[in-house]
Design a protein around this motif. Structure first.
Motif, short mmCIF file in Angstrom:
data_model
loop_
_atom_site.label_atom_id
_atom_site.label_comp_id
_atom_site.label_asym_id
_atom_site.label_seq_id
_atom_site.Cartn_x
_atom_site.Cartn_y
_atom_site.Cartn_z
N ASN A 1 3.49 3.01 -8.61
CA ASN A 1 4.62 3.90 -8.84
C ASN A 1 5.16 4.36 -7.49
O ASN A 1 4.46 5.00 -6.71
CB ASN A 1 4.14 5.11 -9.66
CG ASN A 1 5.26 6.05 -10.03
OD1 ASN A 1 6.35 6.00 -9.47
ND2 ASN A 1 4.97 6.93 -10.98
N LEU A 2 6.41 4.02 -7.21
CA LEU A 2 7.03 4.35 -5.93
C LEU A 2 7.86 5.63 -6.01
O LEU A 2 8.45 6.04 -5.01
CB LEU A 2 7.90 3.19 -5.45
CG LEU A 2 7.19 1.86 -5.25
CD1 LEU A 2 8.17 0.78 -4.85
CD2 LEU A 2 6.07 1.98 -4.24
N GLU A 3 7.87 6.27 -7.17
CA GLU A 3 8.65 7.50 -7.32
C GLU A 3 8.20 8.53 -6.29
O GLU A 3 7.01 8.78 -6.10
CB GLU A 3 8.47 8.07 -8.73
CG GLU A 3 9.27 9.33 -8.98
CD GLU A 3 9.02 9.91 -10.36
OE1 GLU A 3 9.44 11.04 -10.59
OE2 GLU A 3 8.40 9.23 -11.20
N GLY A 4 9.16 9.11 -5.61
CA GLY A 4 8.86 10.13 -4.62
C GLY A 4 8.50 9.58 -3.25
O GLY A 4 8.27 10.34 -2.31
N THR B 1 0.03 6.07 7.18
CA THR B 1 -0.05 5.76 5.76
C THR B 1 -0.47 4.31 5.56
O THR B 1 -1.33 4.01 4.73
CB THR B 1 1.31 6.02 5.07
OG1 THR B 1 1.69 7.37 5.31
CG2 THR B 1 1.23 5.76 3.59
N LEU B 2 0.14 3.42 6.33
CA LEU B 2 -0.22 2.01 6.22
C LEU B 2 -1.67 1.77 6.62
O LEU B 2 -2.34 0.91 6.04
CB LEU B 2 0.73 1.17 7.07
CG LEU B 2 2.18 1.14 6.58
CD1 LEU B 2 3.06 0.37 7.56
CD2 LEU B 2 2.30 0.58 5.18
N ASP B 3 -2.18 2.54 7.56
CA ASP B 3 -3.58 2.43 7.96
C ASP B 3 -4.51 2.77 6.80
O ASP B 3 -5.51 2.09 6.57
CB ASP B 3 -3.86 3.32 9.17
CG ASP B 3 -5.26 3.11 9.73
OD1 ASP B 3 -5.67 1.94 9.89
OD2 ASP B 3 -5.95 4.13 10.01
N VAL B 4 -4.17 3.82 6.05
CA VAL B 4 -4.98 4.20 4.89
C VAL B 4 -4.97 3.08 3.85
O VAL B 4 -6.01 2.70 3.31
CB VAL B 4 -4.47 5.53 4.27
CG1 VAL B 4 -5.16 5.82 2.96
CG2 VAL B 4 -4.69 6.68 5.24
N ALA C 1 11.12 7.24 3.05
CA ALA C 1 10.99 6.40 4.25
C ALA C 1 10.06 7.04 5.27
O ALA C 1 9.32 6.35 5.97
CB ALA C 1 12.36 6.14 4.86
N SER C 2 10.06 8.37 5.34
CA SER C 2 9.21 9.04 6.32
C SER C 2 7.72 8.92 5.98
O SER C 2 6.87 9.05 6.86
CB SER C 2 9.60 10.52 6.45
OG SER C 2 9.37 11.20 5.23
N GLN C 3 7.40 8.67 4.71
CA GLN C 3 6.00 8.50 4.33
C GLN C 3 5.45 7.13 4.72
O GLN C 3 4.25 6.96 4.85
CB GLN C 3 5.84 8.67 2.81
CG GLN C 3 5.92 10.10 2.34
CD GLN C 3 5.83 10.15 0.83
OE1 GLN C 3 6.80 9.86 0.16
NE2 GLN C 3 4.66 10.50 0.33
N VAL C 4 6.32 6.16 4.85
CA VAL C 4 5.89 4.81 5.18
C VAL C 4 5.83 4.71 6.71
O VAL C 4 6.73 4.27 7.38
CB VAL C 4 6.85 3.75 4.60
CG1 VAL C 4 6.33 2.35 4.90
CG2 VAL C 4 7.01 3.95 3.11
N THR D 1 -0.99 11.26 0.38
CA THR D 1 -0.79 12.23 1.45
C THR D 1 -1.90 12.10 2.48
O THR D 1 -3.03 12.54 2.25
CB THR D 1 -0.79 13.67 0.87
OG1 THR D 1 0.09 13.72 -0.24
CG2 THR D 1 -0.34 14.66 1.90
N VAL D 2 -1.58 11.51 3.61
CA VAL D 2 -2.56 11.29 4.67
C VAL D 2 -3.10 12.62 5.18
O VAL D 2 -4.32 12.80 5.34
CB VAL D 2 -1.97 10.46 5.83
CG1 VAL D 2 -2.97 10.34 6.97
CG2 VAL D 2 -1.56 9.08 5.34
#
Length: 197
Positions: free
Chosen positions: A163-166, A176-179, A169-172, A114-115
């Motif tokens: 673990n990709l559970e949860g 998020t990628l910067d973190v 698409a809106s999280q990617v 969670t950014v």
């Protein structure tokens, strides 16, 4: 042998600015990893092309130098401005146990990253500090423990479970990628640590 000779040459020559850092980069896990295995980790990262290995090391030299100036953040709570345990609720990564081959297992729950949560408790620039502390202090200790459990343990590698559970698409997104890129920049300074992903 070529890499080892070139490593010594560049670390002692004034022609290479900060060349003294090369052996430190290769020897991150020197307390548990013998030199041939450390050299091989770096060589494998660039298909055994010595010049490409030094190019890779040069790409990460400033990141390494900056972290070294802070001794890789031994007091991570102070470096991040909050307890690590709180950060891990927003950036859930932890080590737990060993695989049957003896390799330590790292779990990353990407769906719970969670950014906004990270930004509420610290800064995104603190994530590399967490990763340096993890790699230099925690992972090195985990490798030592693995070597004590398994006398055949010679390669400092880990199994990483993502673990990709949860994960939606809106999280990617770019934040998020910067973190993840900030964290991965540290991992790239210490190549070929992942046995399996």
């Amino acid at each position: 042998m070529e890499f080892r000779s070139e490593l010594h040459k560049r670390s002692t020559s004034s022609a290479y600015k900060d060349g003294h850092l090369y052996p430190e980069m290769v020897g991150t896990f020197r307390d548990v990893e013998e030199e041939p295995y450390a050299l091989c980790r770096f060589l494998r990262a660039r298909d055994f092309n010595v010049e490409q290995v030094f190019d890779m090391m040069n790409e990460h030299l400033e990141i390494w130098k900056h972290a070294k100036e802070s001794d890789y953040y031994p007091d991570i709570d102070a470096a991040m401005g909050c307890p690590l345990s709180i950060v891990l609720t927003q950036y859930p990564v932890l080590y737990s146990g060993n695989a049957k081959e003896g390799y330590p297992v790292c779990y990353f729950h990407a769906g719970r990253l969670t950014v906004q949560g990270i930004e509420c408790i610290t800064t995104l620039d603190s994530i590399p500090k967490m990763m340096w502390n993890t790699m230099v202090y925690q992972v090195a200790g985990i490798f030592r423990d693995a070597a004590e459990l398994n006398p055949d343990f010679v390669r400092c590698e880990q199994i990483t479970v993502i673990n990709l559970e949860g994960l939606s698409a809106s999280q990617v997104n770019s934040r998020t990628l910067d973190v993840v890129k900030k964290a991965n920049a540290v991992a790239e300074c210490i190549p070929e640590v992942r046995y399996h992903l």
